[in-house]
Design a protein around this motif. Sequence first.
Motif, PDB file in Angstrom:
ATOM      1  N   ASN A 126       0.837  -1.201   0.000  1.00 58.81           N
ATOM      2  CA  ASN A 126       0.000   0.000   0.000  1.00 58.81           C
ATOM      3  C   ASN A 126       0.865   1.242   0.000  1.00 58.81           C
ATOM      4  N   SER A 127       0.986   1.847  -1.185  1.00 59.32           N
ATOM      5  CA  SER A 127       1.819   3.041  -1.315  1.00 59.32           C
ATOM      6  C   SER A 127       1.031   4.256  -1.785  1.00 59.32           C
ATOM      7  N   ALA A 128      -0.259   4.099  -2.034  1.00 57.17           N
ATOM      8  CA  ALA A 128      -1.078   5.229  -2.472  1.00 57.17           C
ATOM      9  C   ALA A 128      -1.344   6.161  -1.298  1.00 57.17           C
ATOM     10  N   GLY A 129      -1.248   7.459  -1.536  1.00 57.95           N
ATOM     11  CA  GLY A 129      -1.525   8.399  -0.451  1.00 57.95           C
ATOM     12  C   GLY A 129      -1.411   9.836  -0.906  1.00 57.95           C
ATOM     13  N   ILE A 130      -1.967  10.725  -0.107  1.00 57.05           N
ATOM     14  CA  ILE A 130      -1.890  12.158  -0.380  1.00 57.05           C
ATOM     15  C   ILE A 130      -1.504  12.899   0.898  1.00 57.05           C
ATOM     16  N   GLY A 131      -1.093  14.141   0.741  1.00 51.29           N
ATOM     17  CA  GLY A 131      -0.767  14.978   1.886  1.00 51.29           C
ATOM     18  C   GLY A 131      -1.654  16.205   1.934  1.00 51.29           C
ATOM     19  N   TRP A 132      -1.658  16.860   3.072  1.00 49.12           N
ATOM     20  CA  TRP A 132      -2.428  18.097   3.235  1.00 49.12           C
ATOM     21  C   TRP A 132      -1.822  18.863   4.396  1.00 49.12           C
ATOM     22  N   ALA A 133      -1.623  20.153   4.220  1.00 43.96           N
ATOM     23  CA  ALA A 133      -1.046  20.971   5.290  1.00 43.96           C
ATOM     24  C   ALA A 133      -1.964  22.155   5.597  1.00 43.96           C
ATOM     25  N   GLN A 134      -2.414  22.223   6.829  1.00 41.10           N
ATOM     26  CA  GLN A 134      -3.253  23.338   7.273  1.00 41.10           C
ATOM     27  C   GLN A 134      -3.312  23.319   8.791  1.00 41.10           C
ATOM     28  N   ARG A 135      -3.214  24.476   9.391  1.00 37.86           N
ATOM     29  CA  ARG A 135      -3.304  24.568  10.842  1.00 37.86           C
ATOM     30  C   ARG A 135      -4.728  24.286  11.306  1.00 37.86           C
ATOM     31  N   THR A 136      -4.843  23.831  12.527  1.00 34.89           N
ATOM     32  CA  THR A 136      -6.138  23.427  13.067  1.00 34.89           C
ATOM     33  C   THR A 136      -7.097  24.604  13.189  1.00 34.89           C
ATOM     34  N   VAL A 137      -6.586  25.762  13.546  1.00 36.40           N
ATOM     35  CA  VAL A 137      -7.415  26.974  13.618  1.00 36.40           C
ATOM     36  C   VAL A 137      -6.761  28.077  12.818  1.00 36.40           C
ATOM     37  N   GLY A 138      -7.578  29.005  12.353  1.00 34.80           N
ATOM     38  CA  GLY A 138      -7.068  30.134  11.587  1.00 34.80           C
ATOM     39  C   GLY A 138      -6.623  31.275  12.490  1.00 34.80           C
ATOM     40  N   ARG A 139      -5.913  32.231  11.905  1.00 36.33           N
ATOM     41  CA  ARG A 139      -5.384  33.354  12.673  1.00 36.33           C
ATOM     42  C   ARG A 139      -6.461  34.348  13.099  1.00 36.33           C
ATOM     43  N   ASP A 140      -7.591  34.379  12.356  1.00 33.83           N
ATOM     44  CA  ASP A 140      -8.610  35.384  12.653  1.00 33.83           C
ATOM     45  C   ASP A 140      -9.631  34.928  13.697  1.00 33.83           C
ATOM     46  N   GLY A 141      -9.523  33.691  14.160  1.00 33.23           N
ATOM     47  CA  GLY A 141     -10.428  33.211  15.194  1.00 33.23           C
ATOM     48  C   GLY A 141     -11.824  32.874  14.722  1.00 33.23           C
ATOM     49  N   GLU A 142     -12.042  32.857  13.418  1.00 33.06           N
ATOM     50  CA  GLU A 142     -13.362  32.549  12.869  1.00 33.06           C
ATOM     51  C   GLU A 142     -13.511  31.048  12.614  1.00 33.06           C
ATOM     52  N   PHE A 143     -14.746  30.541  12.835  1.00 30.50           N
ATOM     53  CA  PHE A 143     -14.999  29.128  12.555  1.00 30.50           C
ATOM     54  C   PHE A 143     -14.665  28.788  11.106  1.00 30.50           C
TER      55      PHE A 143
ATOM     56  N   SER B  19     -12.401  29.768   9.197  1.00 27.34           N
ATOM     57  CA  SER B  19     -10.988  29.650   8.847  1.00 27.34           C
ATOM     58  C   SER B  19     -10.308  28.473   9.552  1.00 27.34           C
ATOM     59  N   ALA B  20     -11.088  27.711  10.317  1.00 27.26           N
ATOM     60  CA  ALA B  20     -10.529  26.509  10.946  1.00 27.26           C
ATOM     61  C   ALA B  20     -10.228  25.471   9.871  1.00 27.26           C
ATOM     62  N   HIS B  21      -9.497  24.457  10.236  1.00 28.71           N
ATOM     63  CA  HIS B  21      -9.073  23.414   9.298  1.00 28.71           C
ATOM     64  C   HIS B  21     -10.241  22.906   8.463  1.00 28.71           C
ATOM     65  N   ASP B  22     -10.015  22.792   7.162  1.00 28.63           N
ATOM     66  CA  ASP B  22     -11.027  22.303   6.225  1.00 28.63           C
ATOM     67  C   ASP B  22     -11.393  20.859   6.592  1.00 28.63           C
ATOM     68  N   LEU B  23     -12.611  20.642   7.048  1.00 29.81           N
ATOM     69  CA  LEU B  23     -13.013  19.323   7.520  1.00 29.81           C
ATOM     70  C   LEU B  23     -13.113  18.320   6.375  1.00 29.81           C
ATOM     71  N   GLU B  24     -13.560  18.776   5.213  1.00 29.18           N
ATOM     72  CA  GLU B  24     -13.654  17.860   4.070  1.00 29.18           C
ATOM     73  C   GLU B  24     -12.277  17.402   3.623  1.00 29.18           C
TER      74      GLU B  24
END
Length: 258
Positions: free
Chosen positions: A82-99, A101-106
């Motif tokens: 099993n070598s198939a895979g993808i990556g994703w980089a994003q912080r858990t919360v955004g800098r502006d404190g808005e819901f 801008s939180a990490h993209d759940l999808e």
Amino acid sequence: MDINGASAIVTGAASGIGAAAARQLAAKGAKVVVADLQADKGEELAKEIGGTFVRVDVTDTAQIEAAVNQAVELGPLRAAVNSAGIGWAQRTVGRDGEFSSAHDLEAYKRVIAINLIGTFDVVRLAATAMGRNEPLASGERGAIVNMASVAAFDGQIGQAAYSSSKGGVVGMTLPIARDLAAIGVRVNTIAPGLIDTPIYGEGEASEAFKAKLGESVLFPHRLGQPDELASMVVELVTNSYMNAEVIRVDGGIRMPPK
């Protein structure tokens, strides 16, 4: 375990670590199913190694089944990688404190769906086919190698999704190995470090970036090569006493927070 004349299936086999693993398994005499979404590169590799390309999206169970069935037609399925895979980089919360801008759940769900659930789907289907094999003299029917990452242990800032998915692959290694011991199928996991794959691009700027990354590796001070990972894949497939292990292949690196 001798894989000469047997079949093997490698997901994510059109490039990088998967392609190197497919080549080395074929060199051992395996008939390899190159399972990937990239038809052009996949078909080219399959032709090169005398294998068969099957288009596989690991989030699609029917496509995985088709690839496993194709492998069984080529010979007894003894190896799955099993070598198939993808990556994703994003912080858990955004800098502006808005819901918003939180990490993209999808995006989080997609990484889990491909890297973790897709891996498990291949494992359960490939192992089912392996269980139908006549056991070898050693009692073995097959071996499975999953690809995790050092991010499972040293996840960096922004790697919540990726580290979760790879941590899941590490976590399921032992229980699955215990499950499959009943049918003579071994399961091991590799956790690669920084590996020189197409993800880094090409050209002078890319080479400079990779050289800089390599400085953080304990020794040798460079990125790993896909063939160095693939040799471990072959070892885990063919060494009958390797089971239920997670092995870091990373030059001794321990990733910093960022």
